[in-house]
Design a protein around this motif. Structure first.
Motif, PDB file in Angstrom:
ATOM      1  N   THR A 470       0.841  -1.203   0.000  1.00 41.61           N
ATOM      2  CA  THR A 470       0.000   0.000   0.000  1.00 41.61           C
ATOM      3  C   THR A 470       0.872   1.248   0.000  1.00 41.61           C
ATOM      4  N   TYR A 471       0.641   2.121  -0.990  1.00 46.57           N
ATOM      5  CA  TYR A 471       1.269   3.437  -0.991  1.00 46.57           C
ATOM      6  C   TYR A 471       0.317   4.421  -0.339  1.00 46.57           C
ATOM      7  N   THR A 472       0.806   5.184   0.623  1.00 47.51           N
ATOM      8  CA  THR A 472      -0.040   6.085   1.398  1.00 47.51           C
ATOM      9  C   THR A 472       0.338   7.532   1.141  1.00 47.51           C
ATOM     10  N   PHE A 473      -0.660   8.340   0.784  1.00 46.77           N
ATOM     11  CA  PHE A 473      -0.441   9.770   0.592  1.00 46.77           C
ATOM     12  C   PHE A 473      -0.225  10.475   1.934  1.00 46.77           C
ATOM     13  N   ASN A 474       0.521  11.554   1.888  1.00 47.39           N
ATOM     14  CA  ASN A 474       0.551  12.503   2.992  1.00 47.39           C
ATOM     15  C   ASN A 474      -0.556  13.516   2.702  1.00 47.39           C
ATOM     16  N   ALA A 475      -1.793  13.139   3.024  1.00 47.71           N
ATOM     17  CA  ALA A 475      -2.953  13.941   2.637  1.00 47.71           C
ATOM     18  C   ALA A 475      -2.991  15.279   3.352  1.00 47.71           C
ATOM     19  N   HIS A 490     -13.699   6.594  -5.076  1.00 47.96           N
ATOM     20  CA  HIS A 490     -14.951   6.380  -4.356  1.00 47.96           C
ATOM     21  C   HIS A 490     -16.202   6.716  -5.162  1.00 47.96           C
ATOM     22  N   GLU A 491     -16.054   7.468  -6.250  1.00 48.33           N
ATOM     23  CA  GLU A 491     -17.247   7.883  -6.969  1.00 48.33           C
ATOM     24  C   GLU A 491     -17.311   7.366  -8.403  1.00 48.33           C
ATOM     25  N   MET A 492     -16.268   6.708  -8.869  1.00 47.63           N
ATOM     26  CA  MET A 492     -16.263   6.158 -10.230  1.00 47.63           C
ATOM     27  C   MET A 492     -16.303   4.627 -10.167  1.00 47.63           C
ATOM     28  N   PRO A 493     -16.831   3.981 -11.182  1.00 46.32           N
ATOM     29  CA  PRO A 493     -17.054   2.528 -11.107  1.00 46.32           C
ATOM     30  C   PRO A 493     -15.783   1.696 -11.042  1.00 46.32           C
ATOM     31  N   THR A 494     -14.654   2.213 -11.528  1.00 43.68           N
ATOM     32  CA  THR A 494     -13.433   1.395 -11.550  1.00 43.68           C
ATOM     33  C   THR A 494     -12.708   1.374 -10.210  1.00 43.68           C
ATOM     34  N   SER A 495     -12.922   2.370  -9.344  1.00 38.68           N
ATOM     35  CA  SER A 495     -12.313   2.444  -7.996  1.00 38.68           C
ATOM     36  C   SER A 495     -10.831   2.061  -8.000  1.00 38.68           C
ATOM     37  N   PRO A 496     -10.007   2.677  -8.823  1.00 42.75           N
ATOM     38  CA  PRO A 496      -8.606   2.228  -8.957  1.00 42.75           C
ATOM     39  C   PRO A 496      -7.821   2.334  -7.663  1.00 42.75           C
ATOM     40  N   GLY A 497      -7.186   1.227  -7.290  1.00 44.63           N
ATOM     41  CA  GLY A 497      -6.317   1.200  -6.127  1.00 44.63           C
ATOM     42  C   GLY A 497      -7.031   1.131  -4.797  1.00 44.63           C
ATOM     43  N   LEU A 498      -8.353   0.947  -4.800  1.00 46.56           N
ATOM     44  CA  LEU A 498      -9.130   0.915  -3.552  1.00 46.56           C
ATOM     45  C   LEU A 498      -9.193  -0.518  -3.048  1.00 46.56           C
ATOM     46  N   GLU A 499      -8.551  -0.787  -1.920  1.00 38.74           N
ATOM     47  CA  GLU A 499      -8.445  -2.153  -1.420  1.00 38.74           C
ATOM     48  C   GLU A 499      -9.803  -2.729  -1.055  1.00 38.74           C
ATOM     49  N   SER A 500     -10.689  -1.922  -0.471  1.00 36.73           N
ATOM     50  CA  SER A 500     -12.004  -2.426  -0.074  1.00 36.73           C
ATOM     51  C   SER A 500     -12.843  -2.842  -1.268  1.00 36.73           C
ATOM     52  N   ALA A 501     -12.523  -2.332  -2.451  1.00 39.43           N
ATOM     53  CA  ALA A 501     -13.234  -2.720  -3.674  1.00 39.43           C
ATOM     54  C   ALA A 501     -12.508  -3.827  -4.427  1.00 39.43           C
ATOM     55  N   ASP A 502     -11.329  -4.220  -3.935  1.00 38.14           N
ATOM     56  CA  ASP A 502     -10.527  -5.268  -4.562  1.00 38.14           C
ATOM     57  C   ASP A 502     -10.200  -4.926  -6.017  1.00 38.14           C
ATOM     58  N   THR A 503      -9.810  -3.673  -6.230  1.00 32.84           N
ATOM     59  CA  THR A 503      -9.453  -3.209  -7.577  1.00 32.84           C
ATOM     60  C   THR A 503      -8.064  -2.562  -7.526  1.00 32.84           C
ATOM     61  N   PRO A 504      -7.018  -3.374  -7.549  1.00 33.19           N
ATOM     62  CA  PRO A 504      -5.665  -2.834  -7.385  1.00 33.19           C
ATOM     63  C   PRO A 504      -5.207  -2.020  -8.584  1.00 33.19           C
ATOM     64  N   LEU A 505      -4.197  -1.212  -8.339  1.00 35.95           N
ATOM     65  CA  LEU A 505      -3.430  -0.595  -9.411  1.00 35.95           C
ATOM     66  C   LEU A 505      -2.351  -1.581  -9.842  1.00 35.95           C
ATOM     67  N   ASP A 634       3.008  -5.637 -11.253  1.00 37.75           N
ATOM     68  CA  ASP A 634       2.743  -5.871  -9.832  1.00 37.75           C
ATOM     69  C   ASP A 634       1.537  -5.061  -9.372  1.00 37.75           C
ATOM     70  N   ALA A 635       0.760  -5.657  -8.488  1.00 41.70           N
ATOM     71  CA  ALA A 635      -0.408  -4.985  -7.917  1.00 41.70           C
ATOM     72  C   ALA A 635       0.000  -4.186  -6.687  1.00 41.70           C
ATOM     73  N   TYR A 636      -0.658  -3.060  -6.492  1.00 40.11           N
ATOM     74  CA  TYR A 636      -0.490  -2.311  -5.244  1.00 40.11           C
ATOM     75  C   TYR A 636      -1.754  -1.497  -4.991  1.00 40.11           C
ATOM     76  N   TRP A 637      -1.888  -1.030  -3.741  1.00 45.59           N
ATOM     77  CA  TRP A 637      -3.050  -0.238  -3.332  1.00 45.59           C
ATOM     78  C   TRP A 637      -2.632   1.202  -3.110  1.00 45.59           C
ATOM     79  N   LEU A 638      -3.597   2.097  -3.177  1.00 45.05           N
ATOM     80  CA  LEU A 638      -3.371   3.492  -2.816  1.00 45.05           C
ATOM     81  C   LEU A 638      -4.293   3.854  -1.662  1.00 45.05           C
ATOM     82  N   ASP A 639      -3.699   4.278  -0.557  1.00 47.23           N
ATOM     83  CA  ASP A 639      -4.452   4.826   0.565  1.00 47.23           C
ATOM     84  C   ASP A 639      -4.348   6.341   0.466  1.00 47.23           C
ATOM     85  N   THR A 640      -5.447   7.005   0.123  1.00 51.01           N
ATOM     86  CA  THR A 640      -5.412   8.453  -0.036  1.00 51.01           C
ATOM     87  C   THR A 640      -5.281   9.173   1.299  1.00 51.01           C
ATOM     88  N   ALA A 641      -5.573   8.486   2.410  1.00 48.25           N
ATOM     89  CA  ALA A 641      -5.460   9.059   3.760  1.00 48.25           C
ATOM     90  C   ALA A 641      -6.313  10.306   3.932  1.00 48.25           C
TER      91      ALA A 641
END
Length: 661
Positions: A470-475, A490-505, A634-641
């Motif tokens: 998981t890559y985490t932003f300094n929000a 959170h508002e588009m159907p592809t939810s890129p990088g959102l772990e809870s949606a199981d849609t990795p980057l 490689d798969a990874y997640w993005l935590d926008t924080a």
């Protein structure tokens, strides 16, 4: 229709006299140094010309100029033309078309500005590509204001050579479904310049297997599936046989303790996998694994799995007794060209039908150039033998090495272990099993270890490729970039990088040498055209086009489908388009005026602070990608924080107040 001439002007042609429904005017900017005798204050008037042609036989033209050629805001050679209707239109909305004459219109980046009720829209048009055509600029909301269009000869590339033309503009009233408020309005928190950067090496433990993307260049993209789980049995000797059974999916329920109404496991007669005074091999390395959960979990450099395995004693094919053990296997990727295995055994239940059960490591397996390093049997901590009712823990640490002498190589290993057992059933002879092989007990998805000697990292090393870091932003420090990614997640159907949606980057180093970015930020100067200077971090802060999904991913809208792209578009104009805007002391992320998102878009581009855009990703290539040894696909997640407290969703509106963790 608003023409470039007032009504009643003789065109001296078939057009007769001109008609118009509004006004057209020019603004010039005085040269403060023009004070001497005979020096006019408005130099740009000398560069403004009119000619017969275009709509109703008349248009104006000048030469396009950037700031180096005396253009720019308030430049002495800047000419600003303004078309304005006489009054408001029905329903407060209008579509706008600009007429381009067939000559005197060569500029490729004419910027039309439309002051709408939701902000000033900016539409860039190549006049050179639309000679003698009406060009659609878009539909806009004006409410009670008279619709207006502005065009300046000041461009980002003007050198004083190409002509730019002012002809007629058409306003077409109607209901174009344009909302009365911003469709996207995220109120951002203030910037905290002292916010510390997240520790990107601190990765969460997960049981979620997320494999790299599998791309068939001919067939497009797909994500790469289960094997037969077997029991391992020894030879039959005088009708007796001992087997390691298949791992249990749920813990064995020990019979209830006398008079308690609870199982022995619940009462503490059979302790958990590792009691505090009897630690196993994971203690101090992966304490999170020291529980009864029968599951495989991992980080990028640790894999730990607990299995509860039955040991059957059969006589003449019938099960006479069953003992239960928990096997814990921890792989620790801690070395440059080596890694370790910590193997722990804990009995759950050994019935009195067994006089003794002895276990031991028979051998480790690993494909070349990986070599197991067997530990001496004396290395066991705790004796690997148990009698009925015994509950002590035993564990042993073994190793693996691999050849890292050849640069630029990548290897995948599936290290394996075979366990032998000797069982002494009561009233029967000692029986030896053929051994329990870890891989035959099923695949967890975390079994593969990837090691490499690529030059992009400081040294050789290994990771768990099916663990997505998981890559985490300094929000708090970069809220504009964080809010933009949050919006798309959170508002588009592809939810890129959102772990809870199981849609990795999915990582694509370099983003095709920037081609993905060029596809999304495809208009020269798009960010500078659409940014709000007051939303920048400072006067020296240049606006950036922030694209999400990131250009260096297969998720990028700029990645073609034939190359494995997951969300291809042909232009950034197909993405949700937003910008950072200062409003009453608070910066908001809002949709660009003149754009109304459907919220079915697969990408986003935003005109935001360059400091915030670049700062938000500074730790990615400098630390995260190298430490996680990310490779192509490689798969990874993005935590926008960043979090949004949002008004109830009504139609295509997203209105939220954003806060940081």
């Amino acid at each position: 229709m608003v023409d470039s001439d007032p009504a009643g002007v003789n065109t001296w042609g078939a057009c007769g006299t001109t008609t118009t429904d509004g006004s057209f005017r020019f603004t010039f900017y005085a040269d403060p140094n023009a004070t001497g005798p005979g020096l006019g204050q408005y130099d740009a008037k000398a560069d403004l010309h009119q000619i017969g042609g275009g709509y109703q036989g008349h248009f104006w033209y000048a030469h396009s100029r950037d700031t180096d050629h005396l253009g720019g805001d308030g430049g002495r050679m800047t000419v600003l033309g303004d078309w304005k209707l006489n009054g408001a239109v029905d329903q407060g909305q209008a579509a706008i078309y600009a007429h381009i004459p067939d000559t005197g219109a060569q500029v490729k980046d004419a910027l039309y500005e439309i002051p709408s009720a939701l902000g000033t829209a900016k539409v860039k048009i190549s006049q050179d590509a639309h000679n003698n055509q009406w060009v659609y600029l878009g539909a806009f909301r004006f409410n009670d204001a008279a619709p207006e269009v502005r065009l300046s000869n000041s461009t980002y590339t003007g050198s004083g050579d190409d002509d730019i033309a002012w002809d007629a503009v058409a306003f077409v009233p109607g209901d174009y479904g344009i909302p009365k408020d911003h469709a996207v309005d995220l109120a951002l928190p203030p910037v905290d310049t002292d916010s510390p950067n997240p520790d990107q090496a601190d990765q969460p433990v997960t049981d979620q297997v997320t494999k790299p993307l599998v791309v068939d260049e001919e067939m497009g993209a797909s994500v790469a599936a289960p094997q037969t789980v077997k029991e391992s049995c020894g030879p039959v000797k005088d009708g007796g046989q001992v087997c390691f059974g298949r791992p249990l999916k749920k813990p064995y329920k020990i019979p209830k303790a006398a008079g308690s109404g609870k199982s022995a496991r619940d009462t503490g007669v059979a302790p958990k996998l590792t009691a505090a005074d009897d630690p196993g091999g994971a203690a101090g390395i992966a304490d999170w694994c020291d529980d009864d959960d029968l599951v495989a979990r991992a980080t990028r450099t640790l894999v730990c799995e607990n299995r509860e395995v039955p040991v059957y004693y059969r006589k003449d094919g019938e099960i006479k007794a069953t003992a239960y053990f928990i096997f814990q296997r921890l792989i620790e990727l801690d070395g440059v060209n080596s890694f370790e295995e910590h193997f722990t055994v804990k009995p759950v239940s050994i019935p009195v039908d067994f006089a003794q059960i002895q276990l031991g490591i028979y051998e480790h397996l690993c494909d070349s150039p990986c070599t197991p390093v067997e530990a001496d049997p004396s290395a066991w901590r705790g004796q690997p033998s148990w009698t009925a009712g015994d509950t002590h823990t035993a564990y042993i640490t073994s190793g693996y090495t691999w050849d890292n002498s050849t640069a630029g190589q990548t290897y995948e290993f599936t290290p394996d272990v075979q366990i032998n057992g000797i069982a002494d059933p009561v009233d029967d002879e000692t029986i030896q099993t053929v051994g329990y092989q870890w891989s035959l007990g099923g695949s967890s998805g975390f079994d593969v270890i990837r090691c490499d000697t690529l030059t992009g990292t400081a040294s050789a090393g290994c990771v768990v490729p099916n663990y997505a870091p998981t890559y985490t932003f300094n929000a708090a420090k970069y809220p504009q970039a964080a809010a933009h990614a949050w919006l798309i997640q959170h508002e588009m159907p592809t939810s890129p990088g959102l772990e809870s949606a199981d849609t990795p980057l999915y990582y694509l180093p370099g983003g095709r040498d920037g081609d993905n970015r060029d596809e999304i930020c495809d208009e020269s100067g798009w960010a500078r055209t659409n940014y709000d200077p007051e939303a920048m971090n400072s006067a020296d802060d240049d606006p950036n086009c922030d694209e999400f999904s990131f250009n260096a991913t297969y998720n990028s809208g700029g990645m073609p489908a034939e190359l494995g792209g997951l969300n291809p578009v042909s232009s950034g104009s197909e993405c949700v388009q937003t910008y950072a805007q200062m409003d009453s002391g608070t910066i908001h992320l809002r949709n660009l005026p003149g754009t109304v998102p459907s919220f079915n878009e697969v990408c986003g581009r935003s005109a935001i602070s360059g400091v915030q855009n670049q700062g938000s990703m500074a730790a990615f290539s400098a630390g995260f990608a190298k430490k996680m040894r990310l490779m192509k696909k490689d798969a990874y997640w993005l935590d926008t924080a960043i979090l949004g407290t949002c008004a109830p969703r009504t139609g295509n509106f997203v209105q939220c107040t954003m806060t940081t963790d």
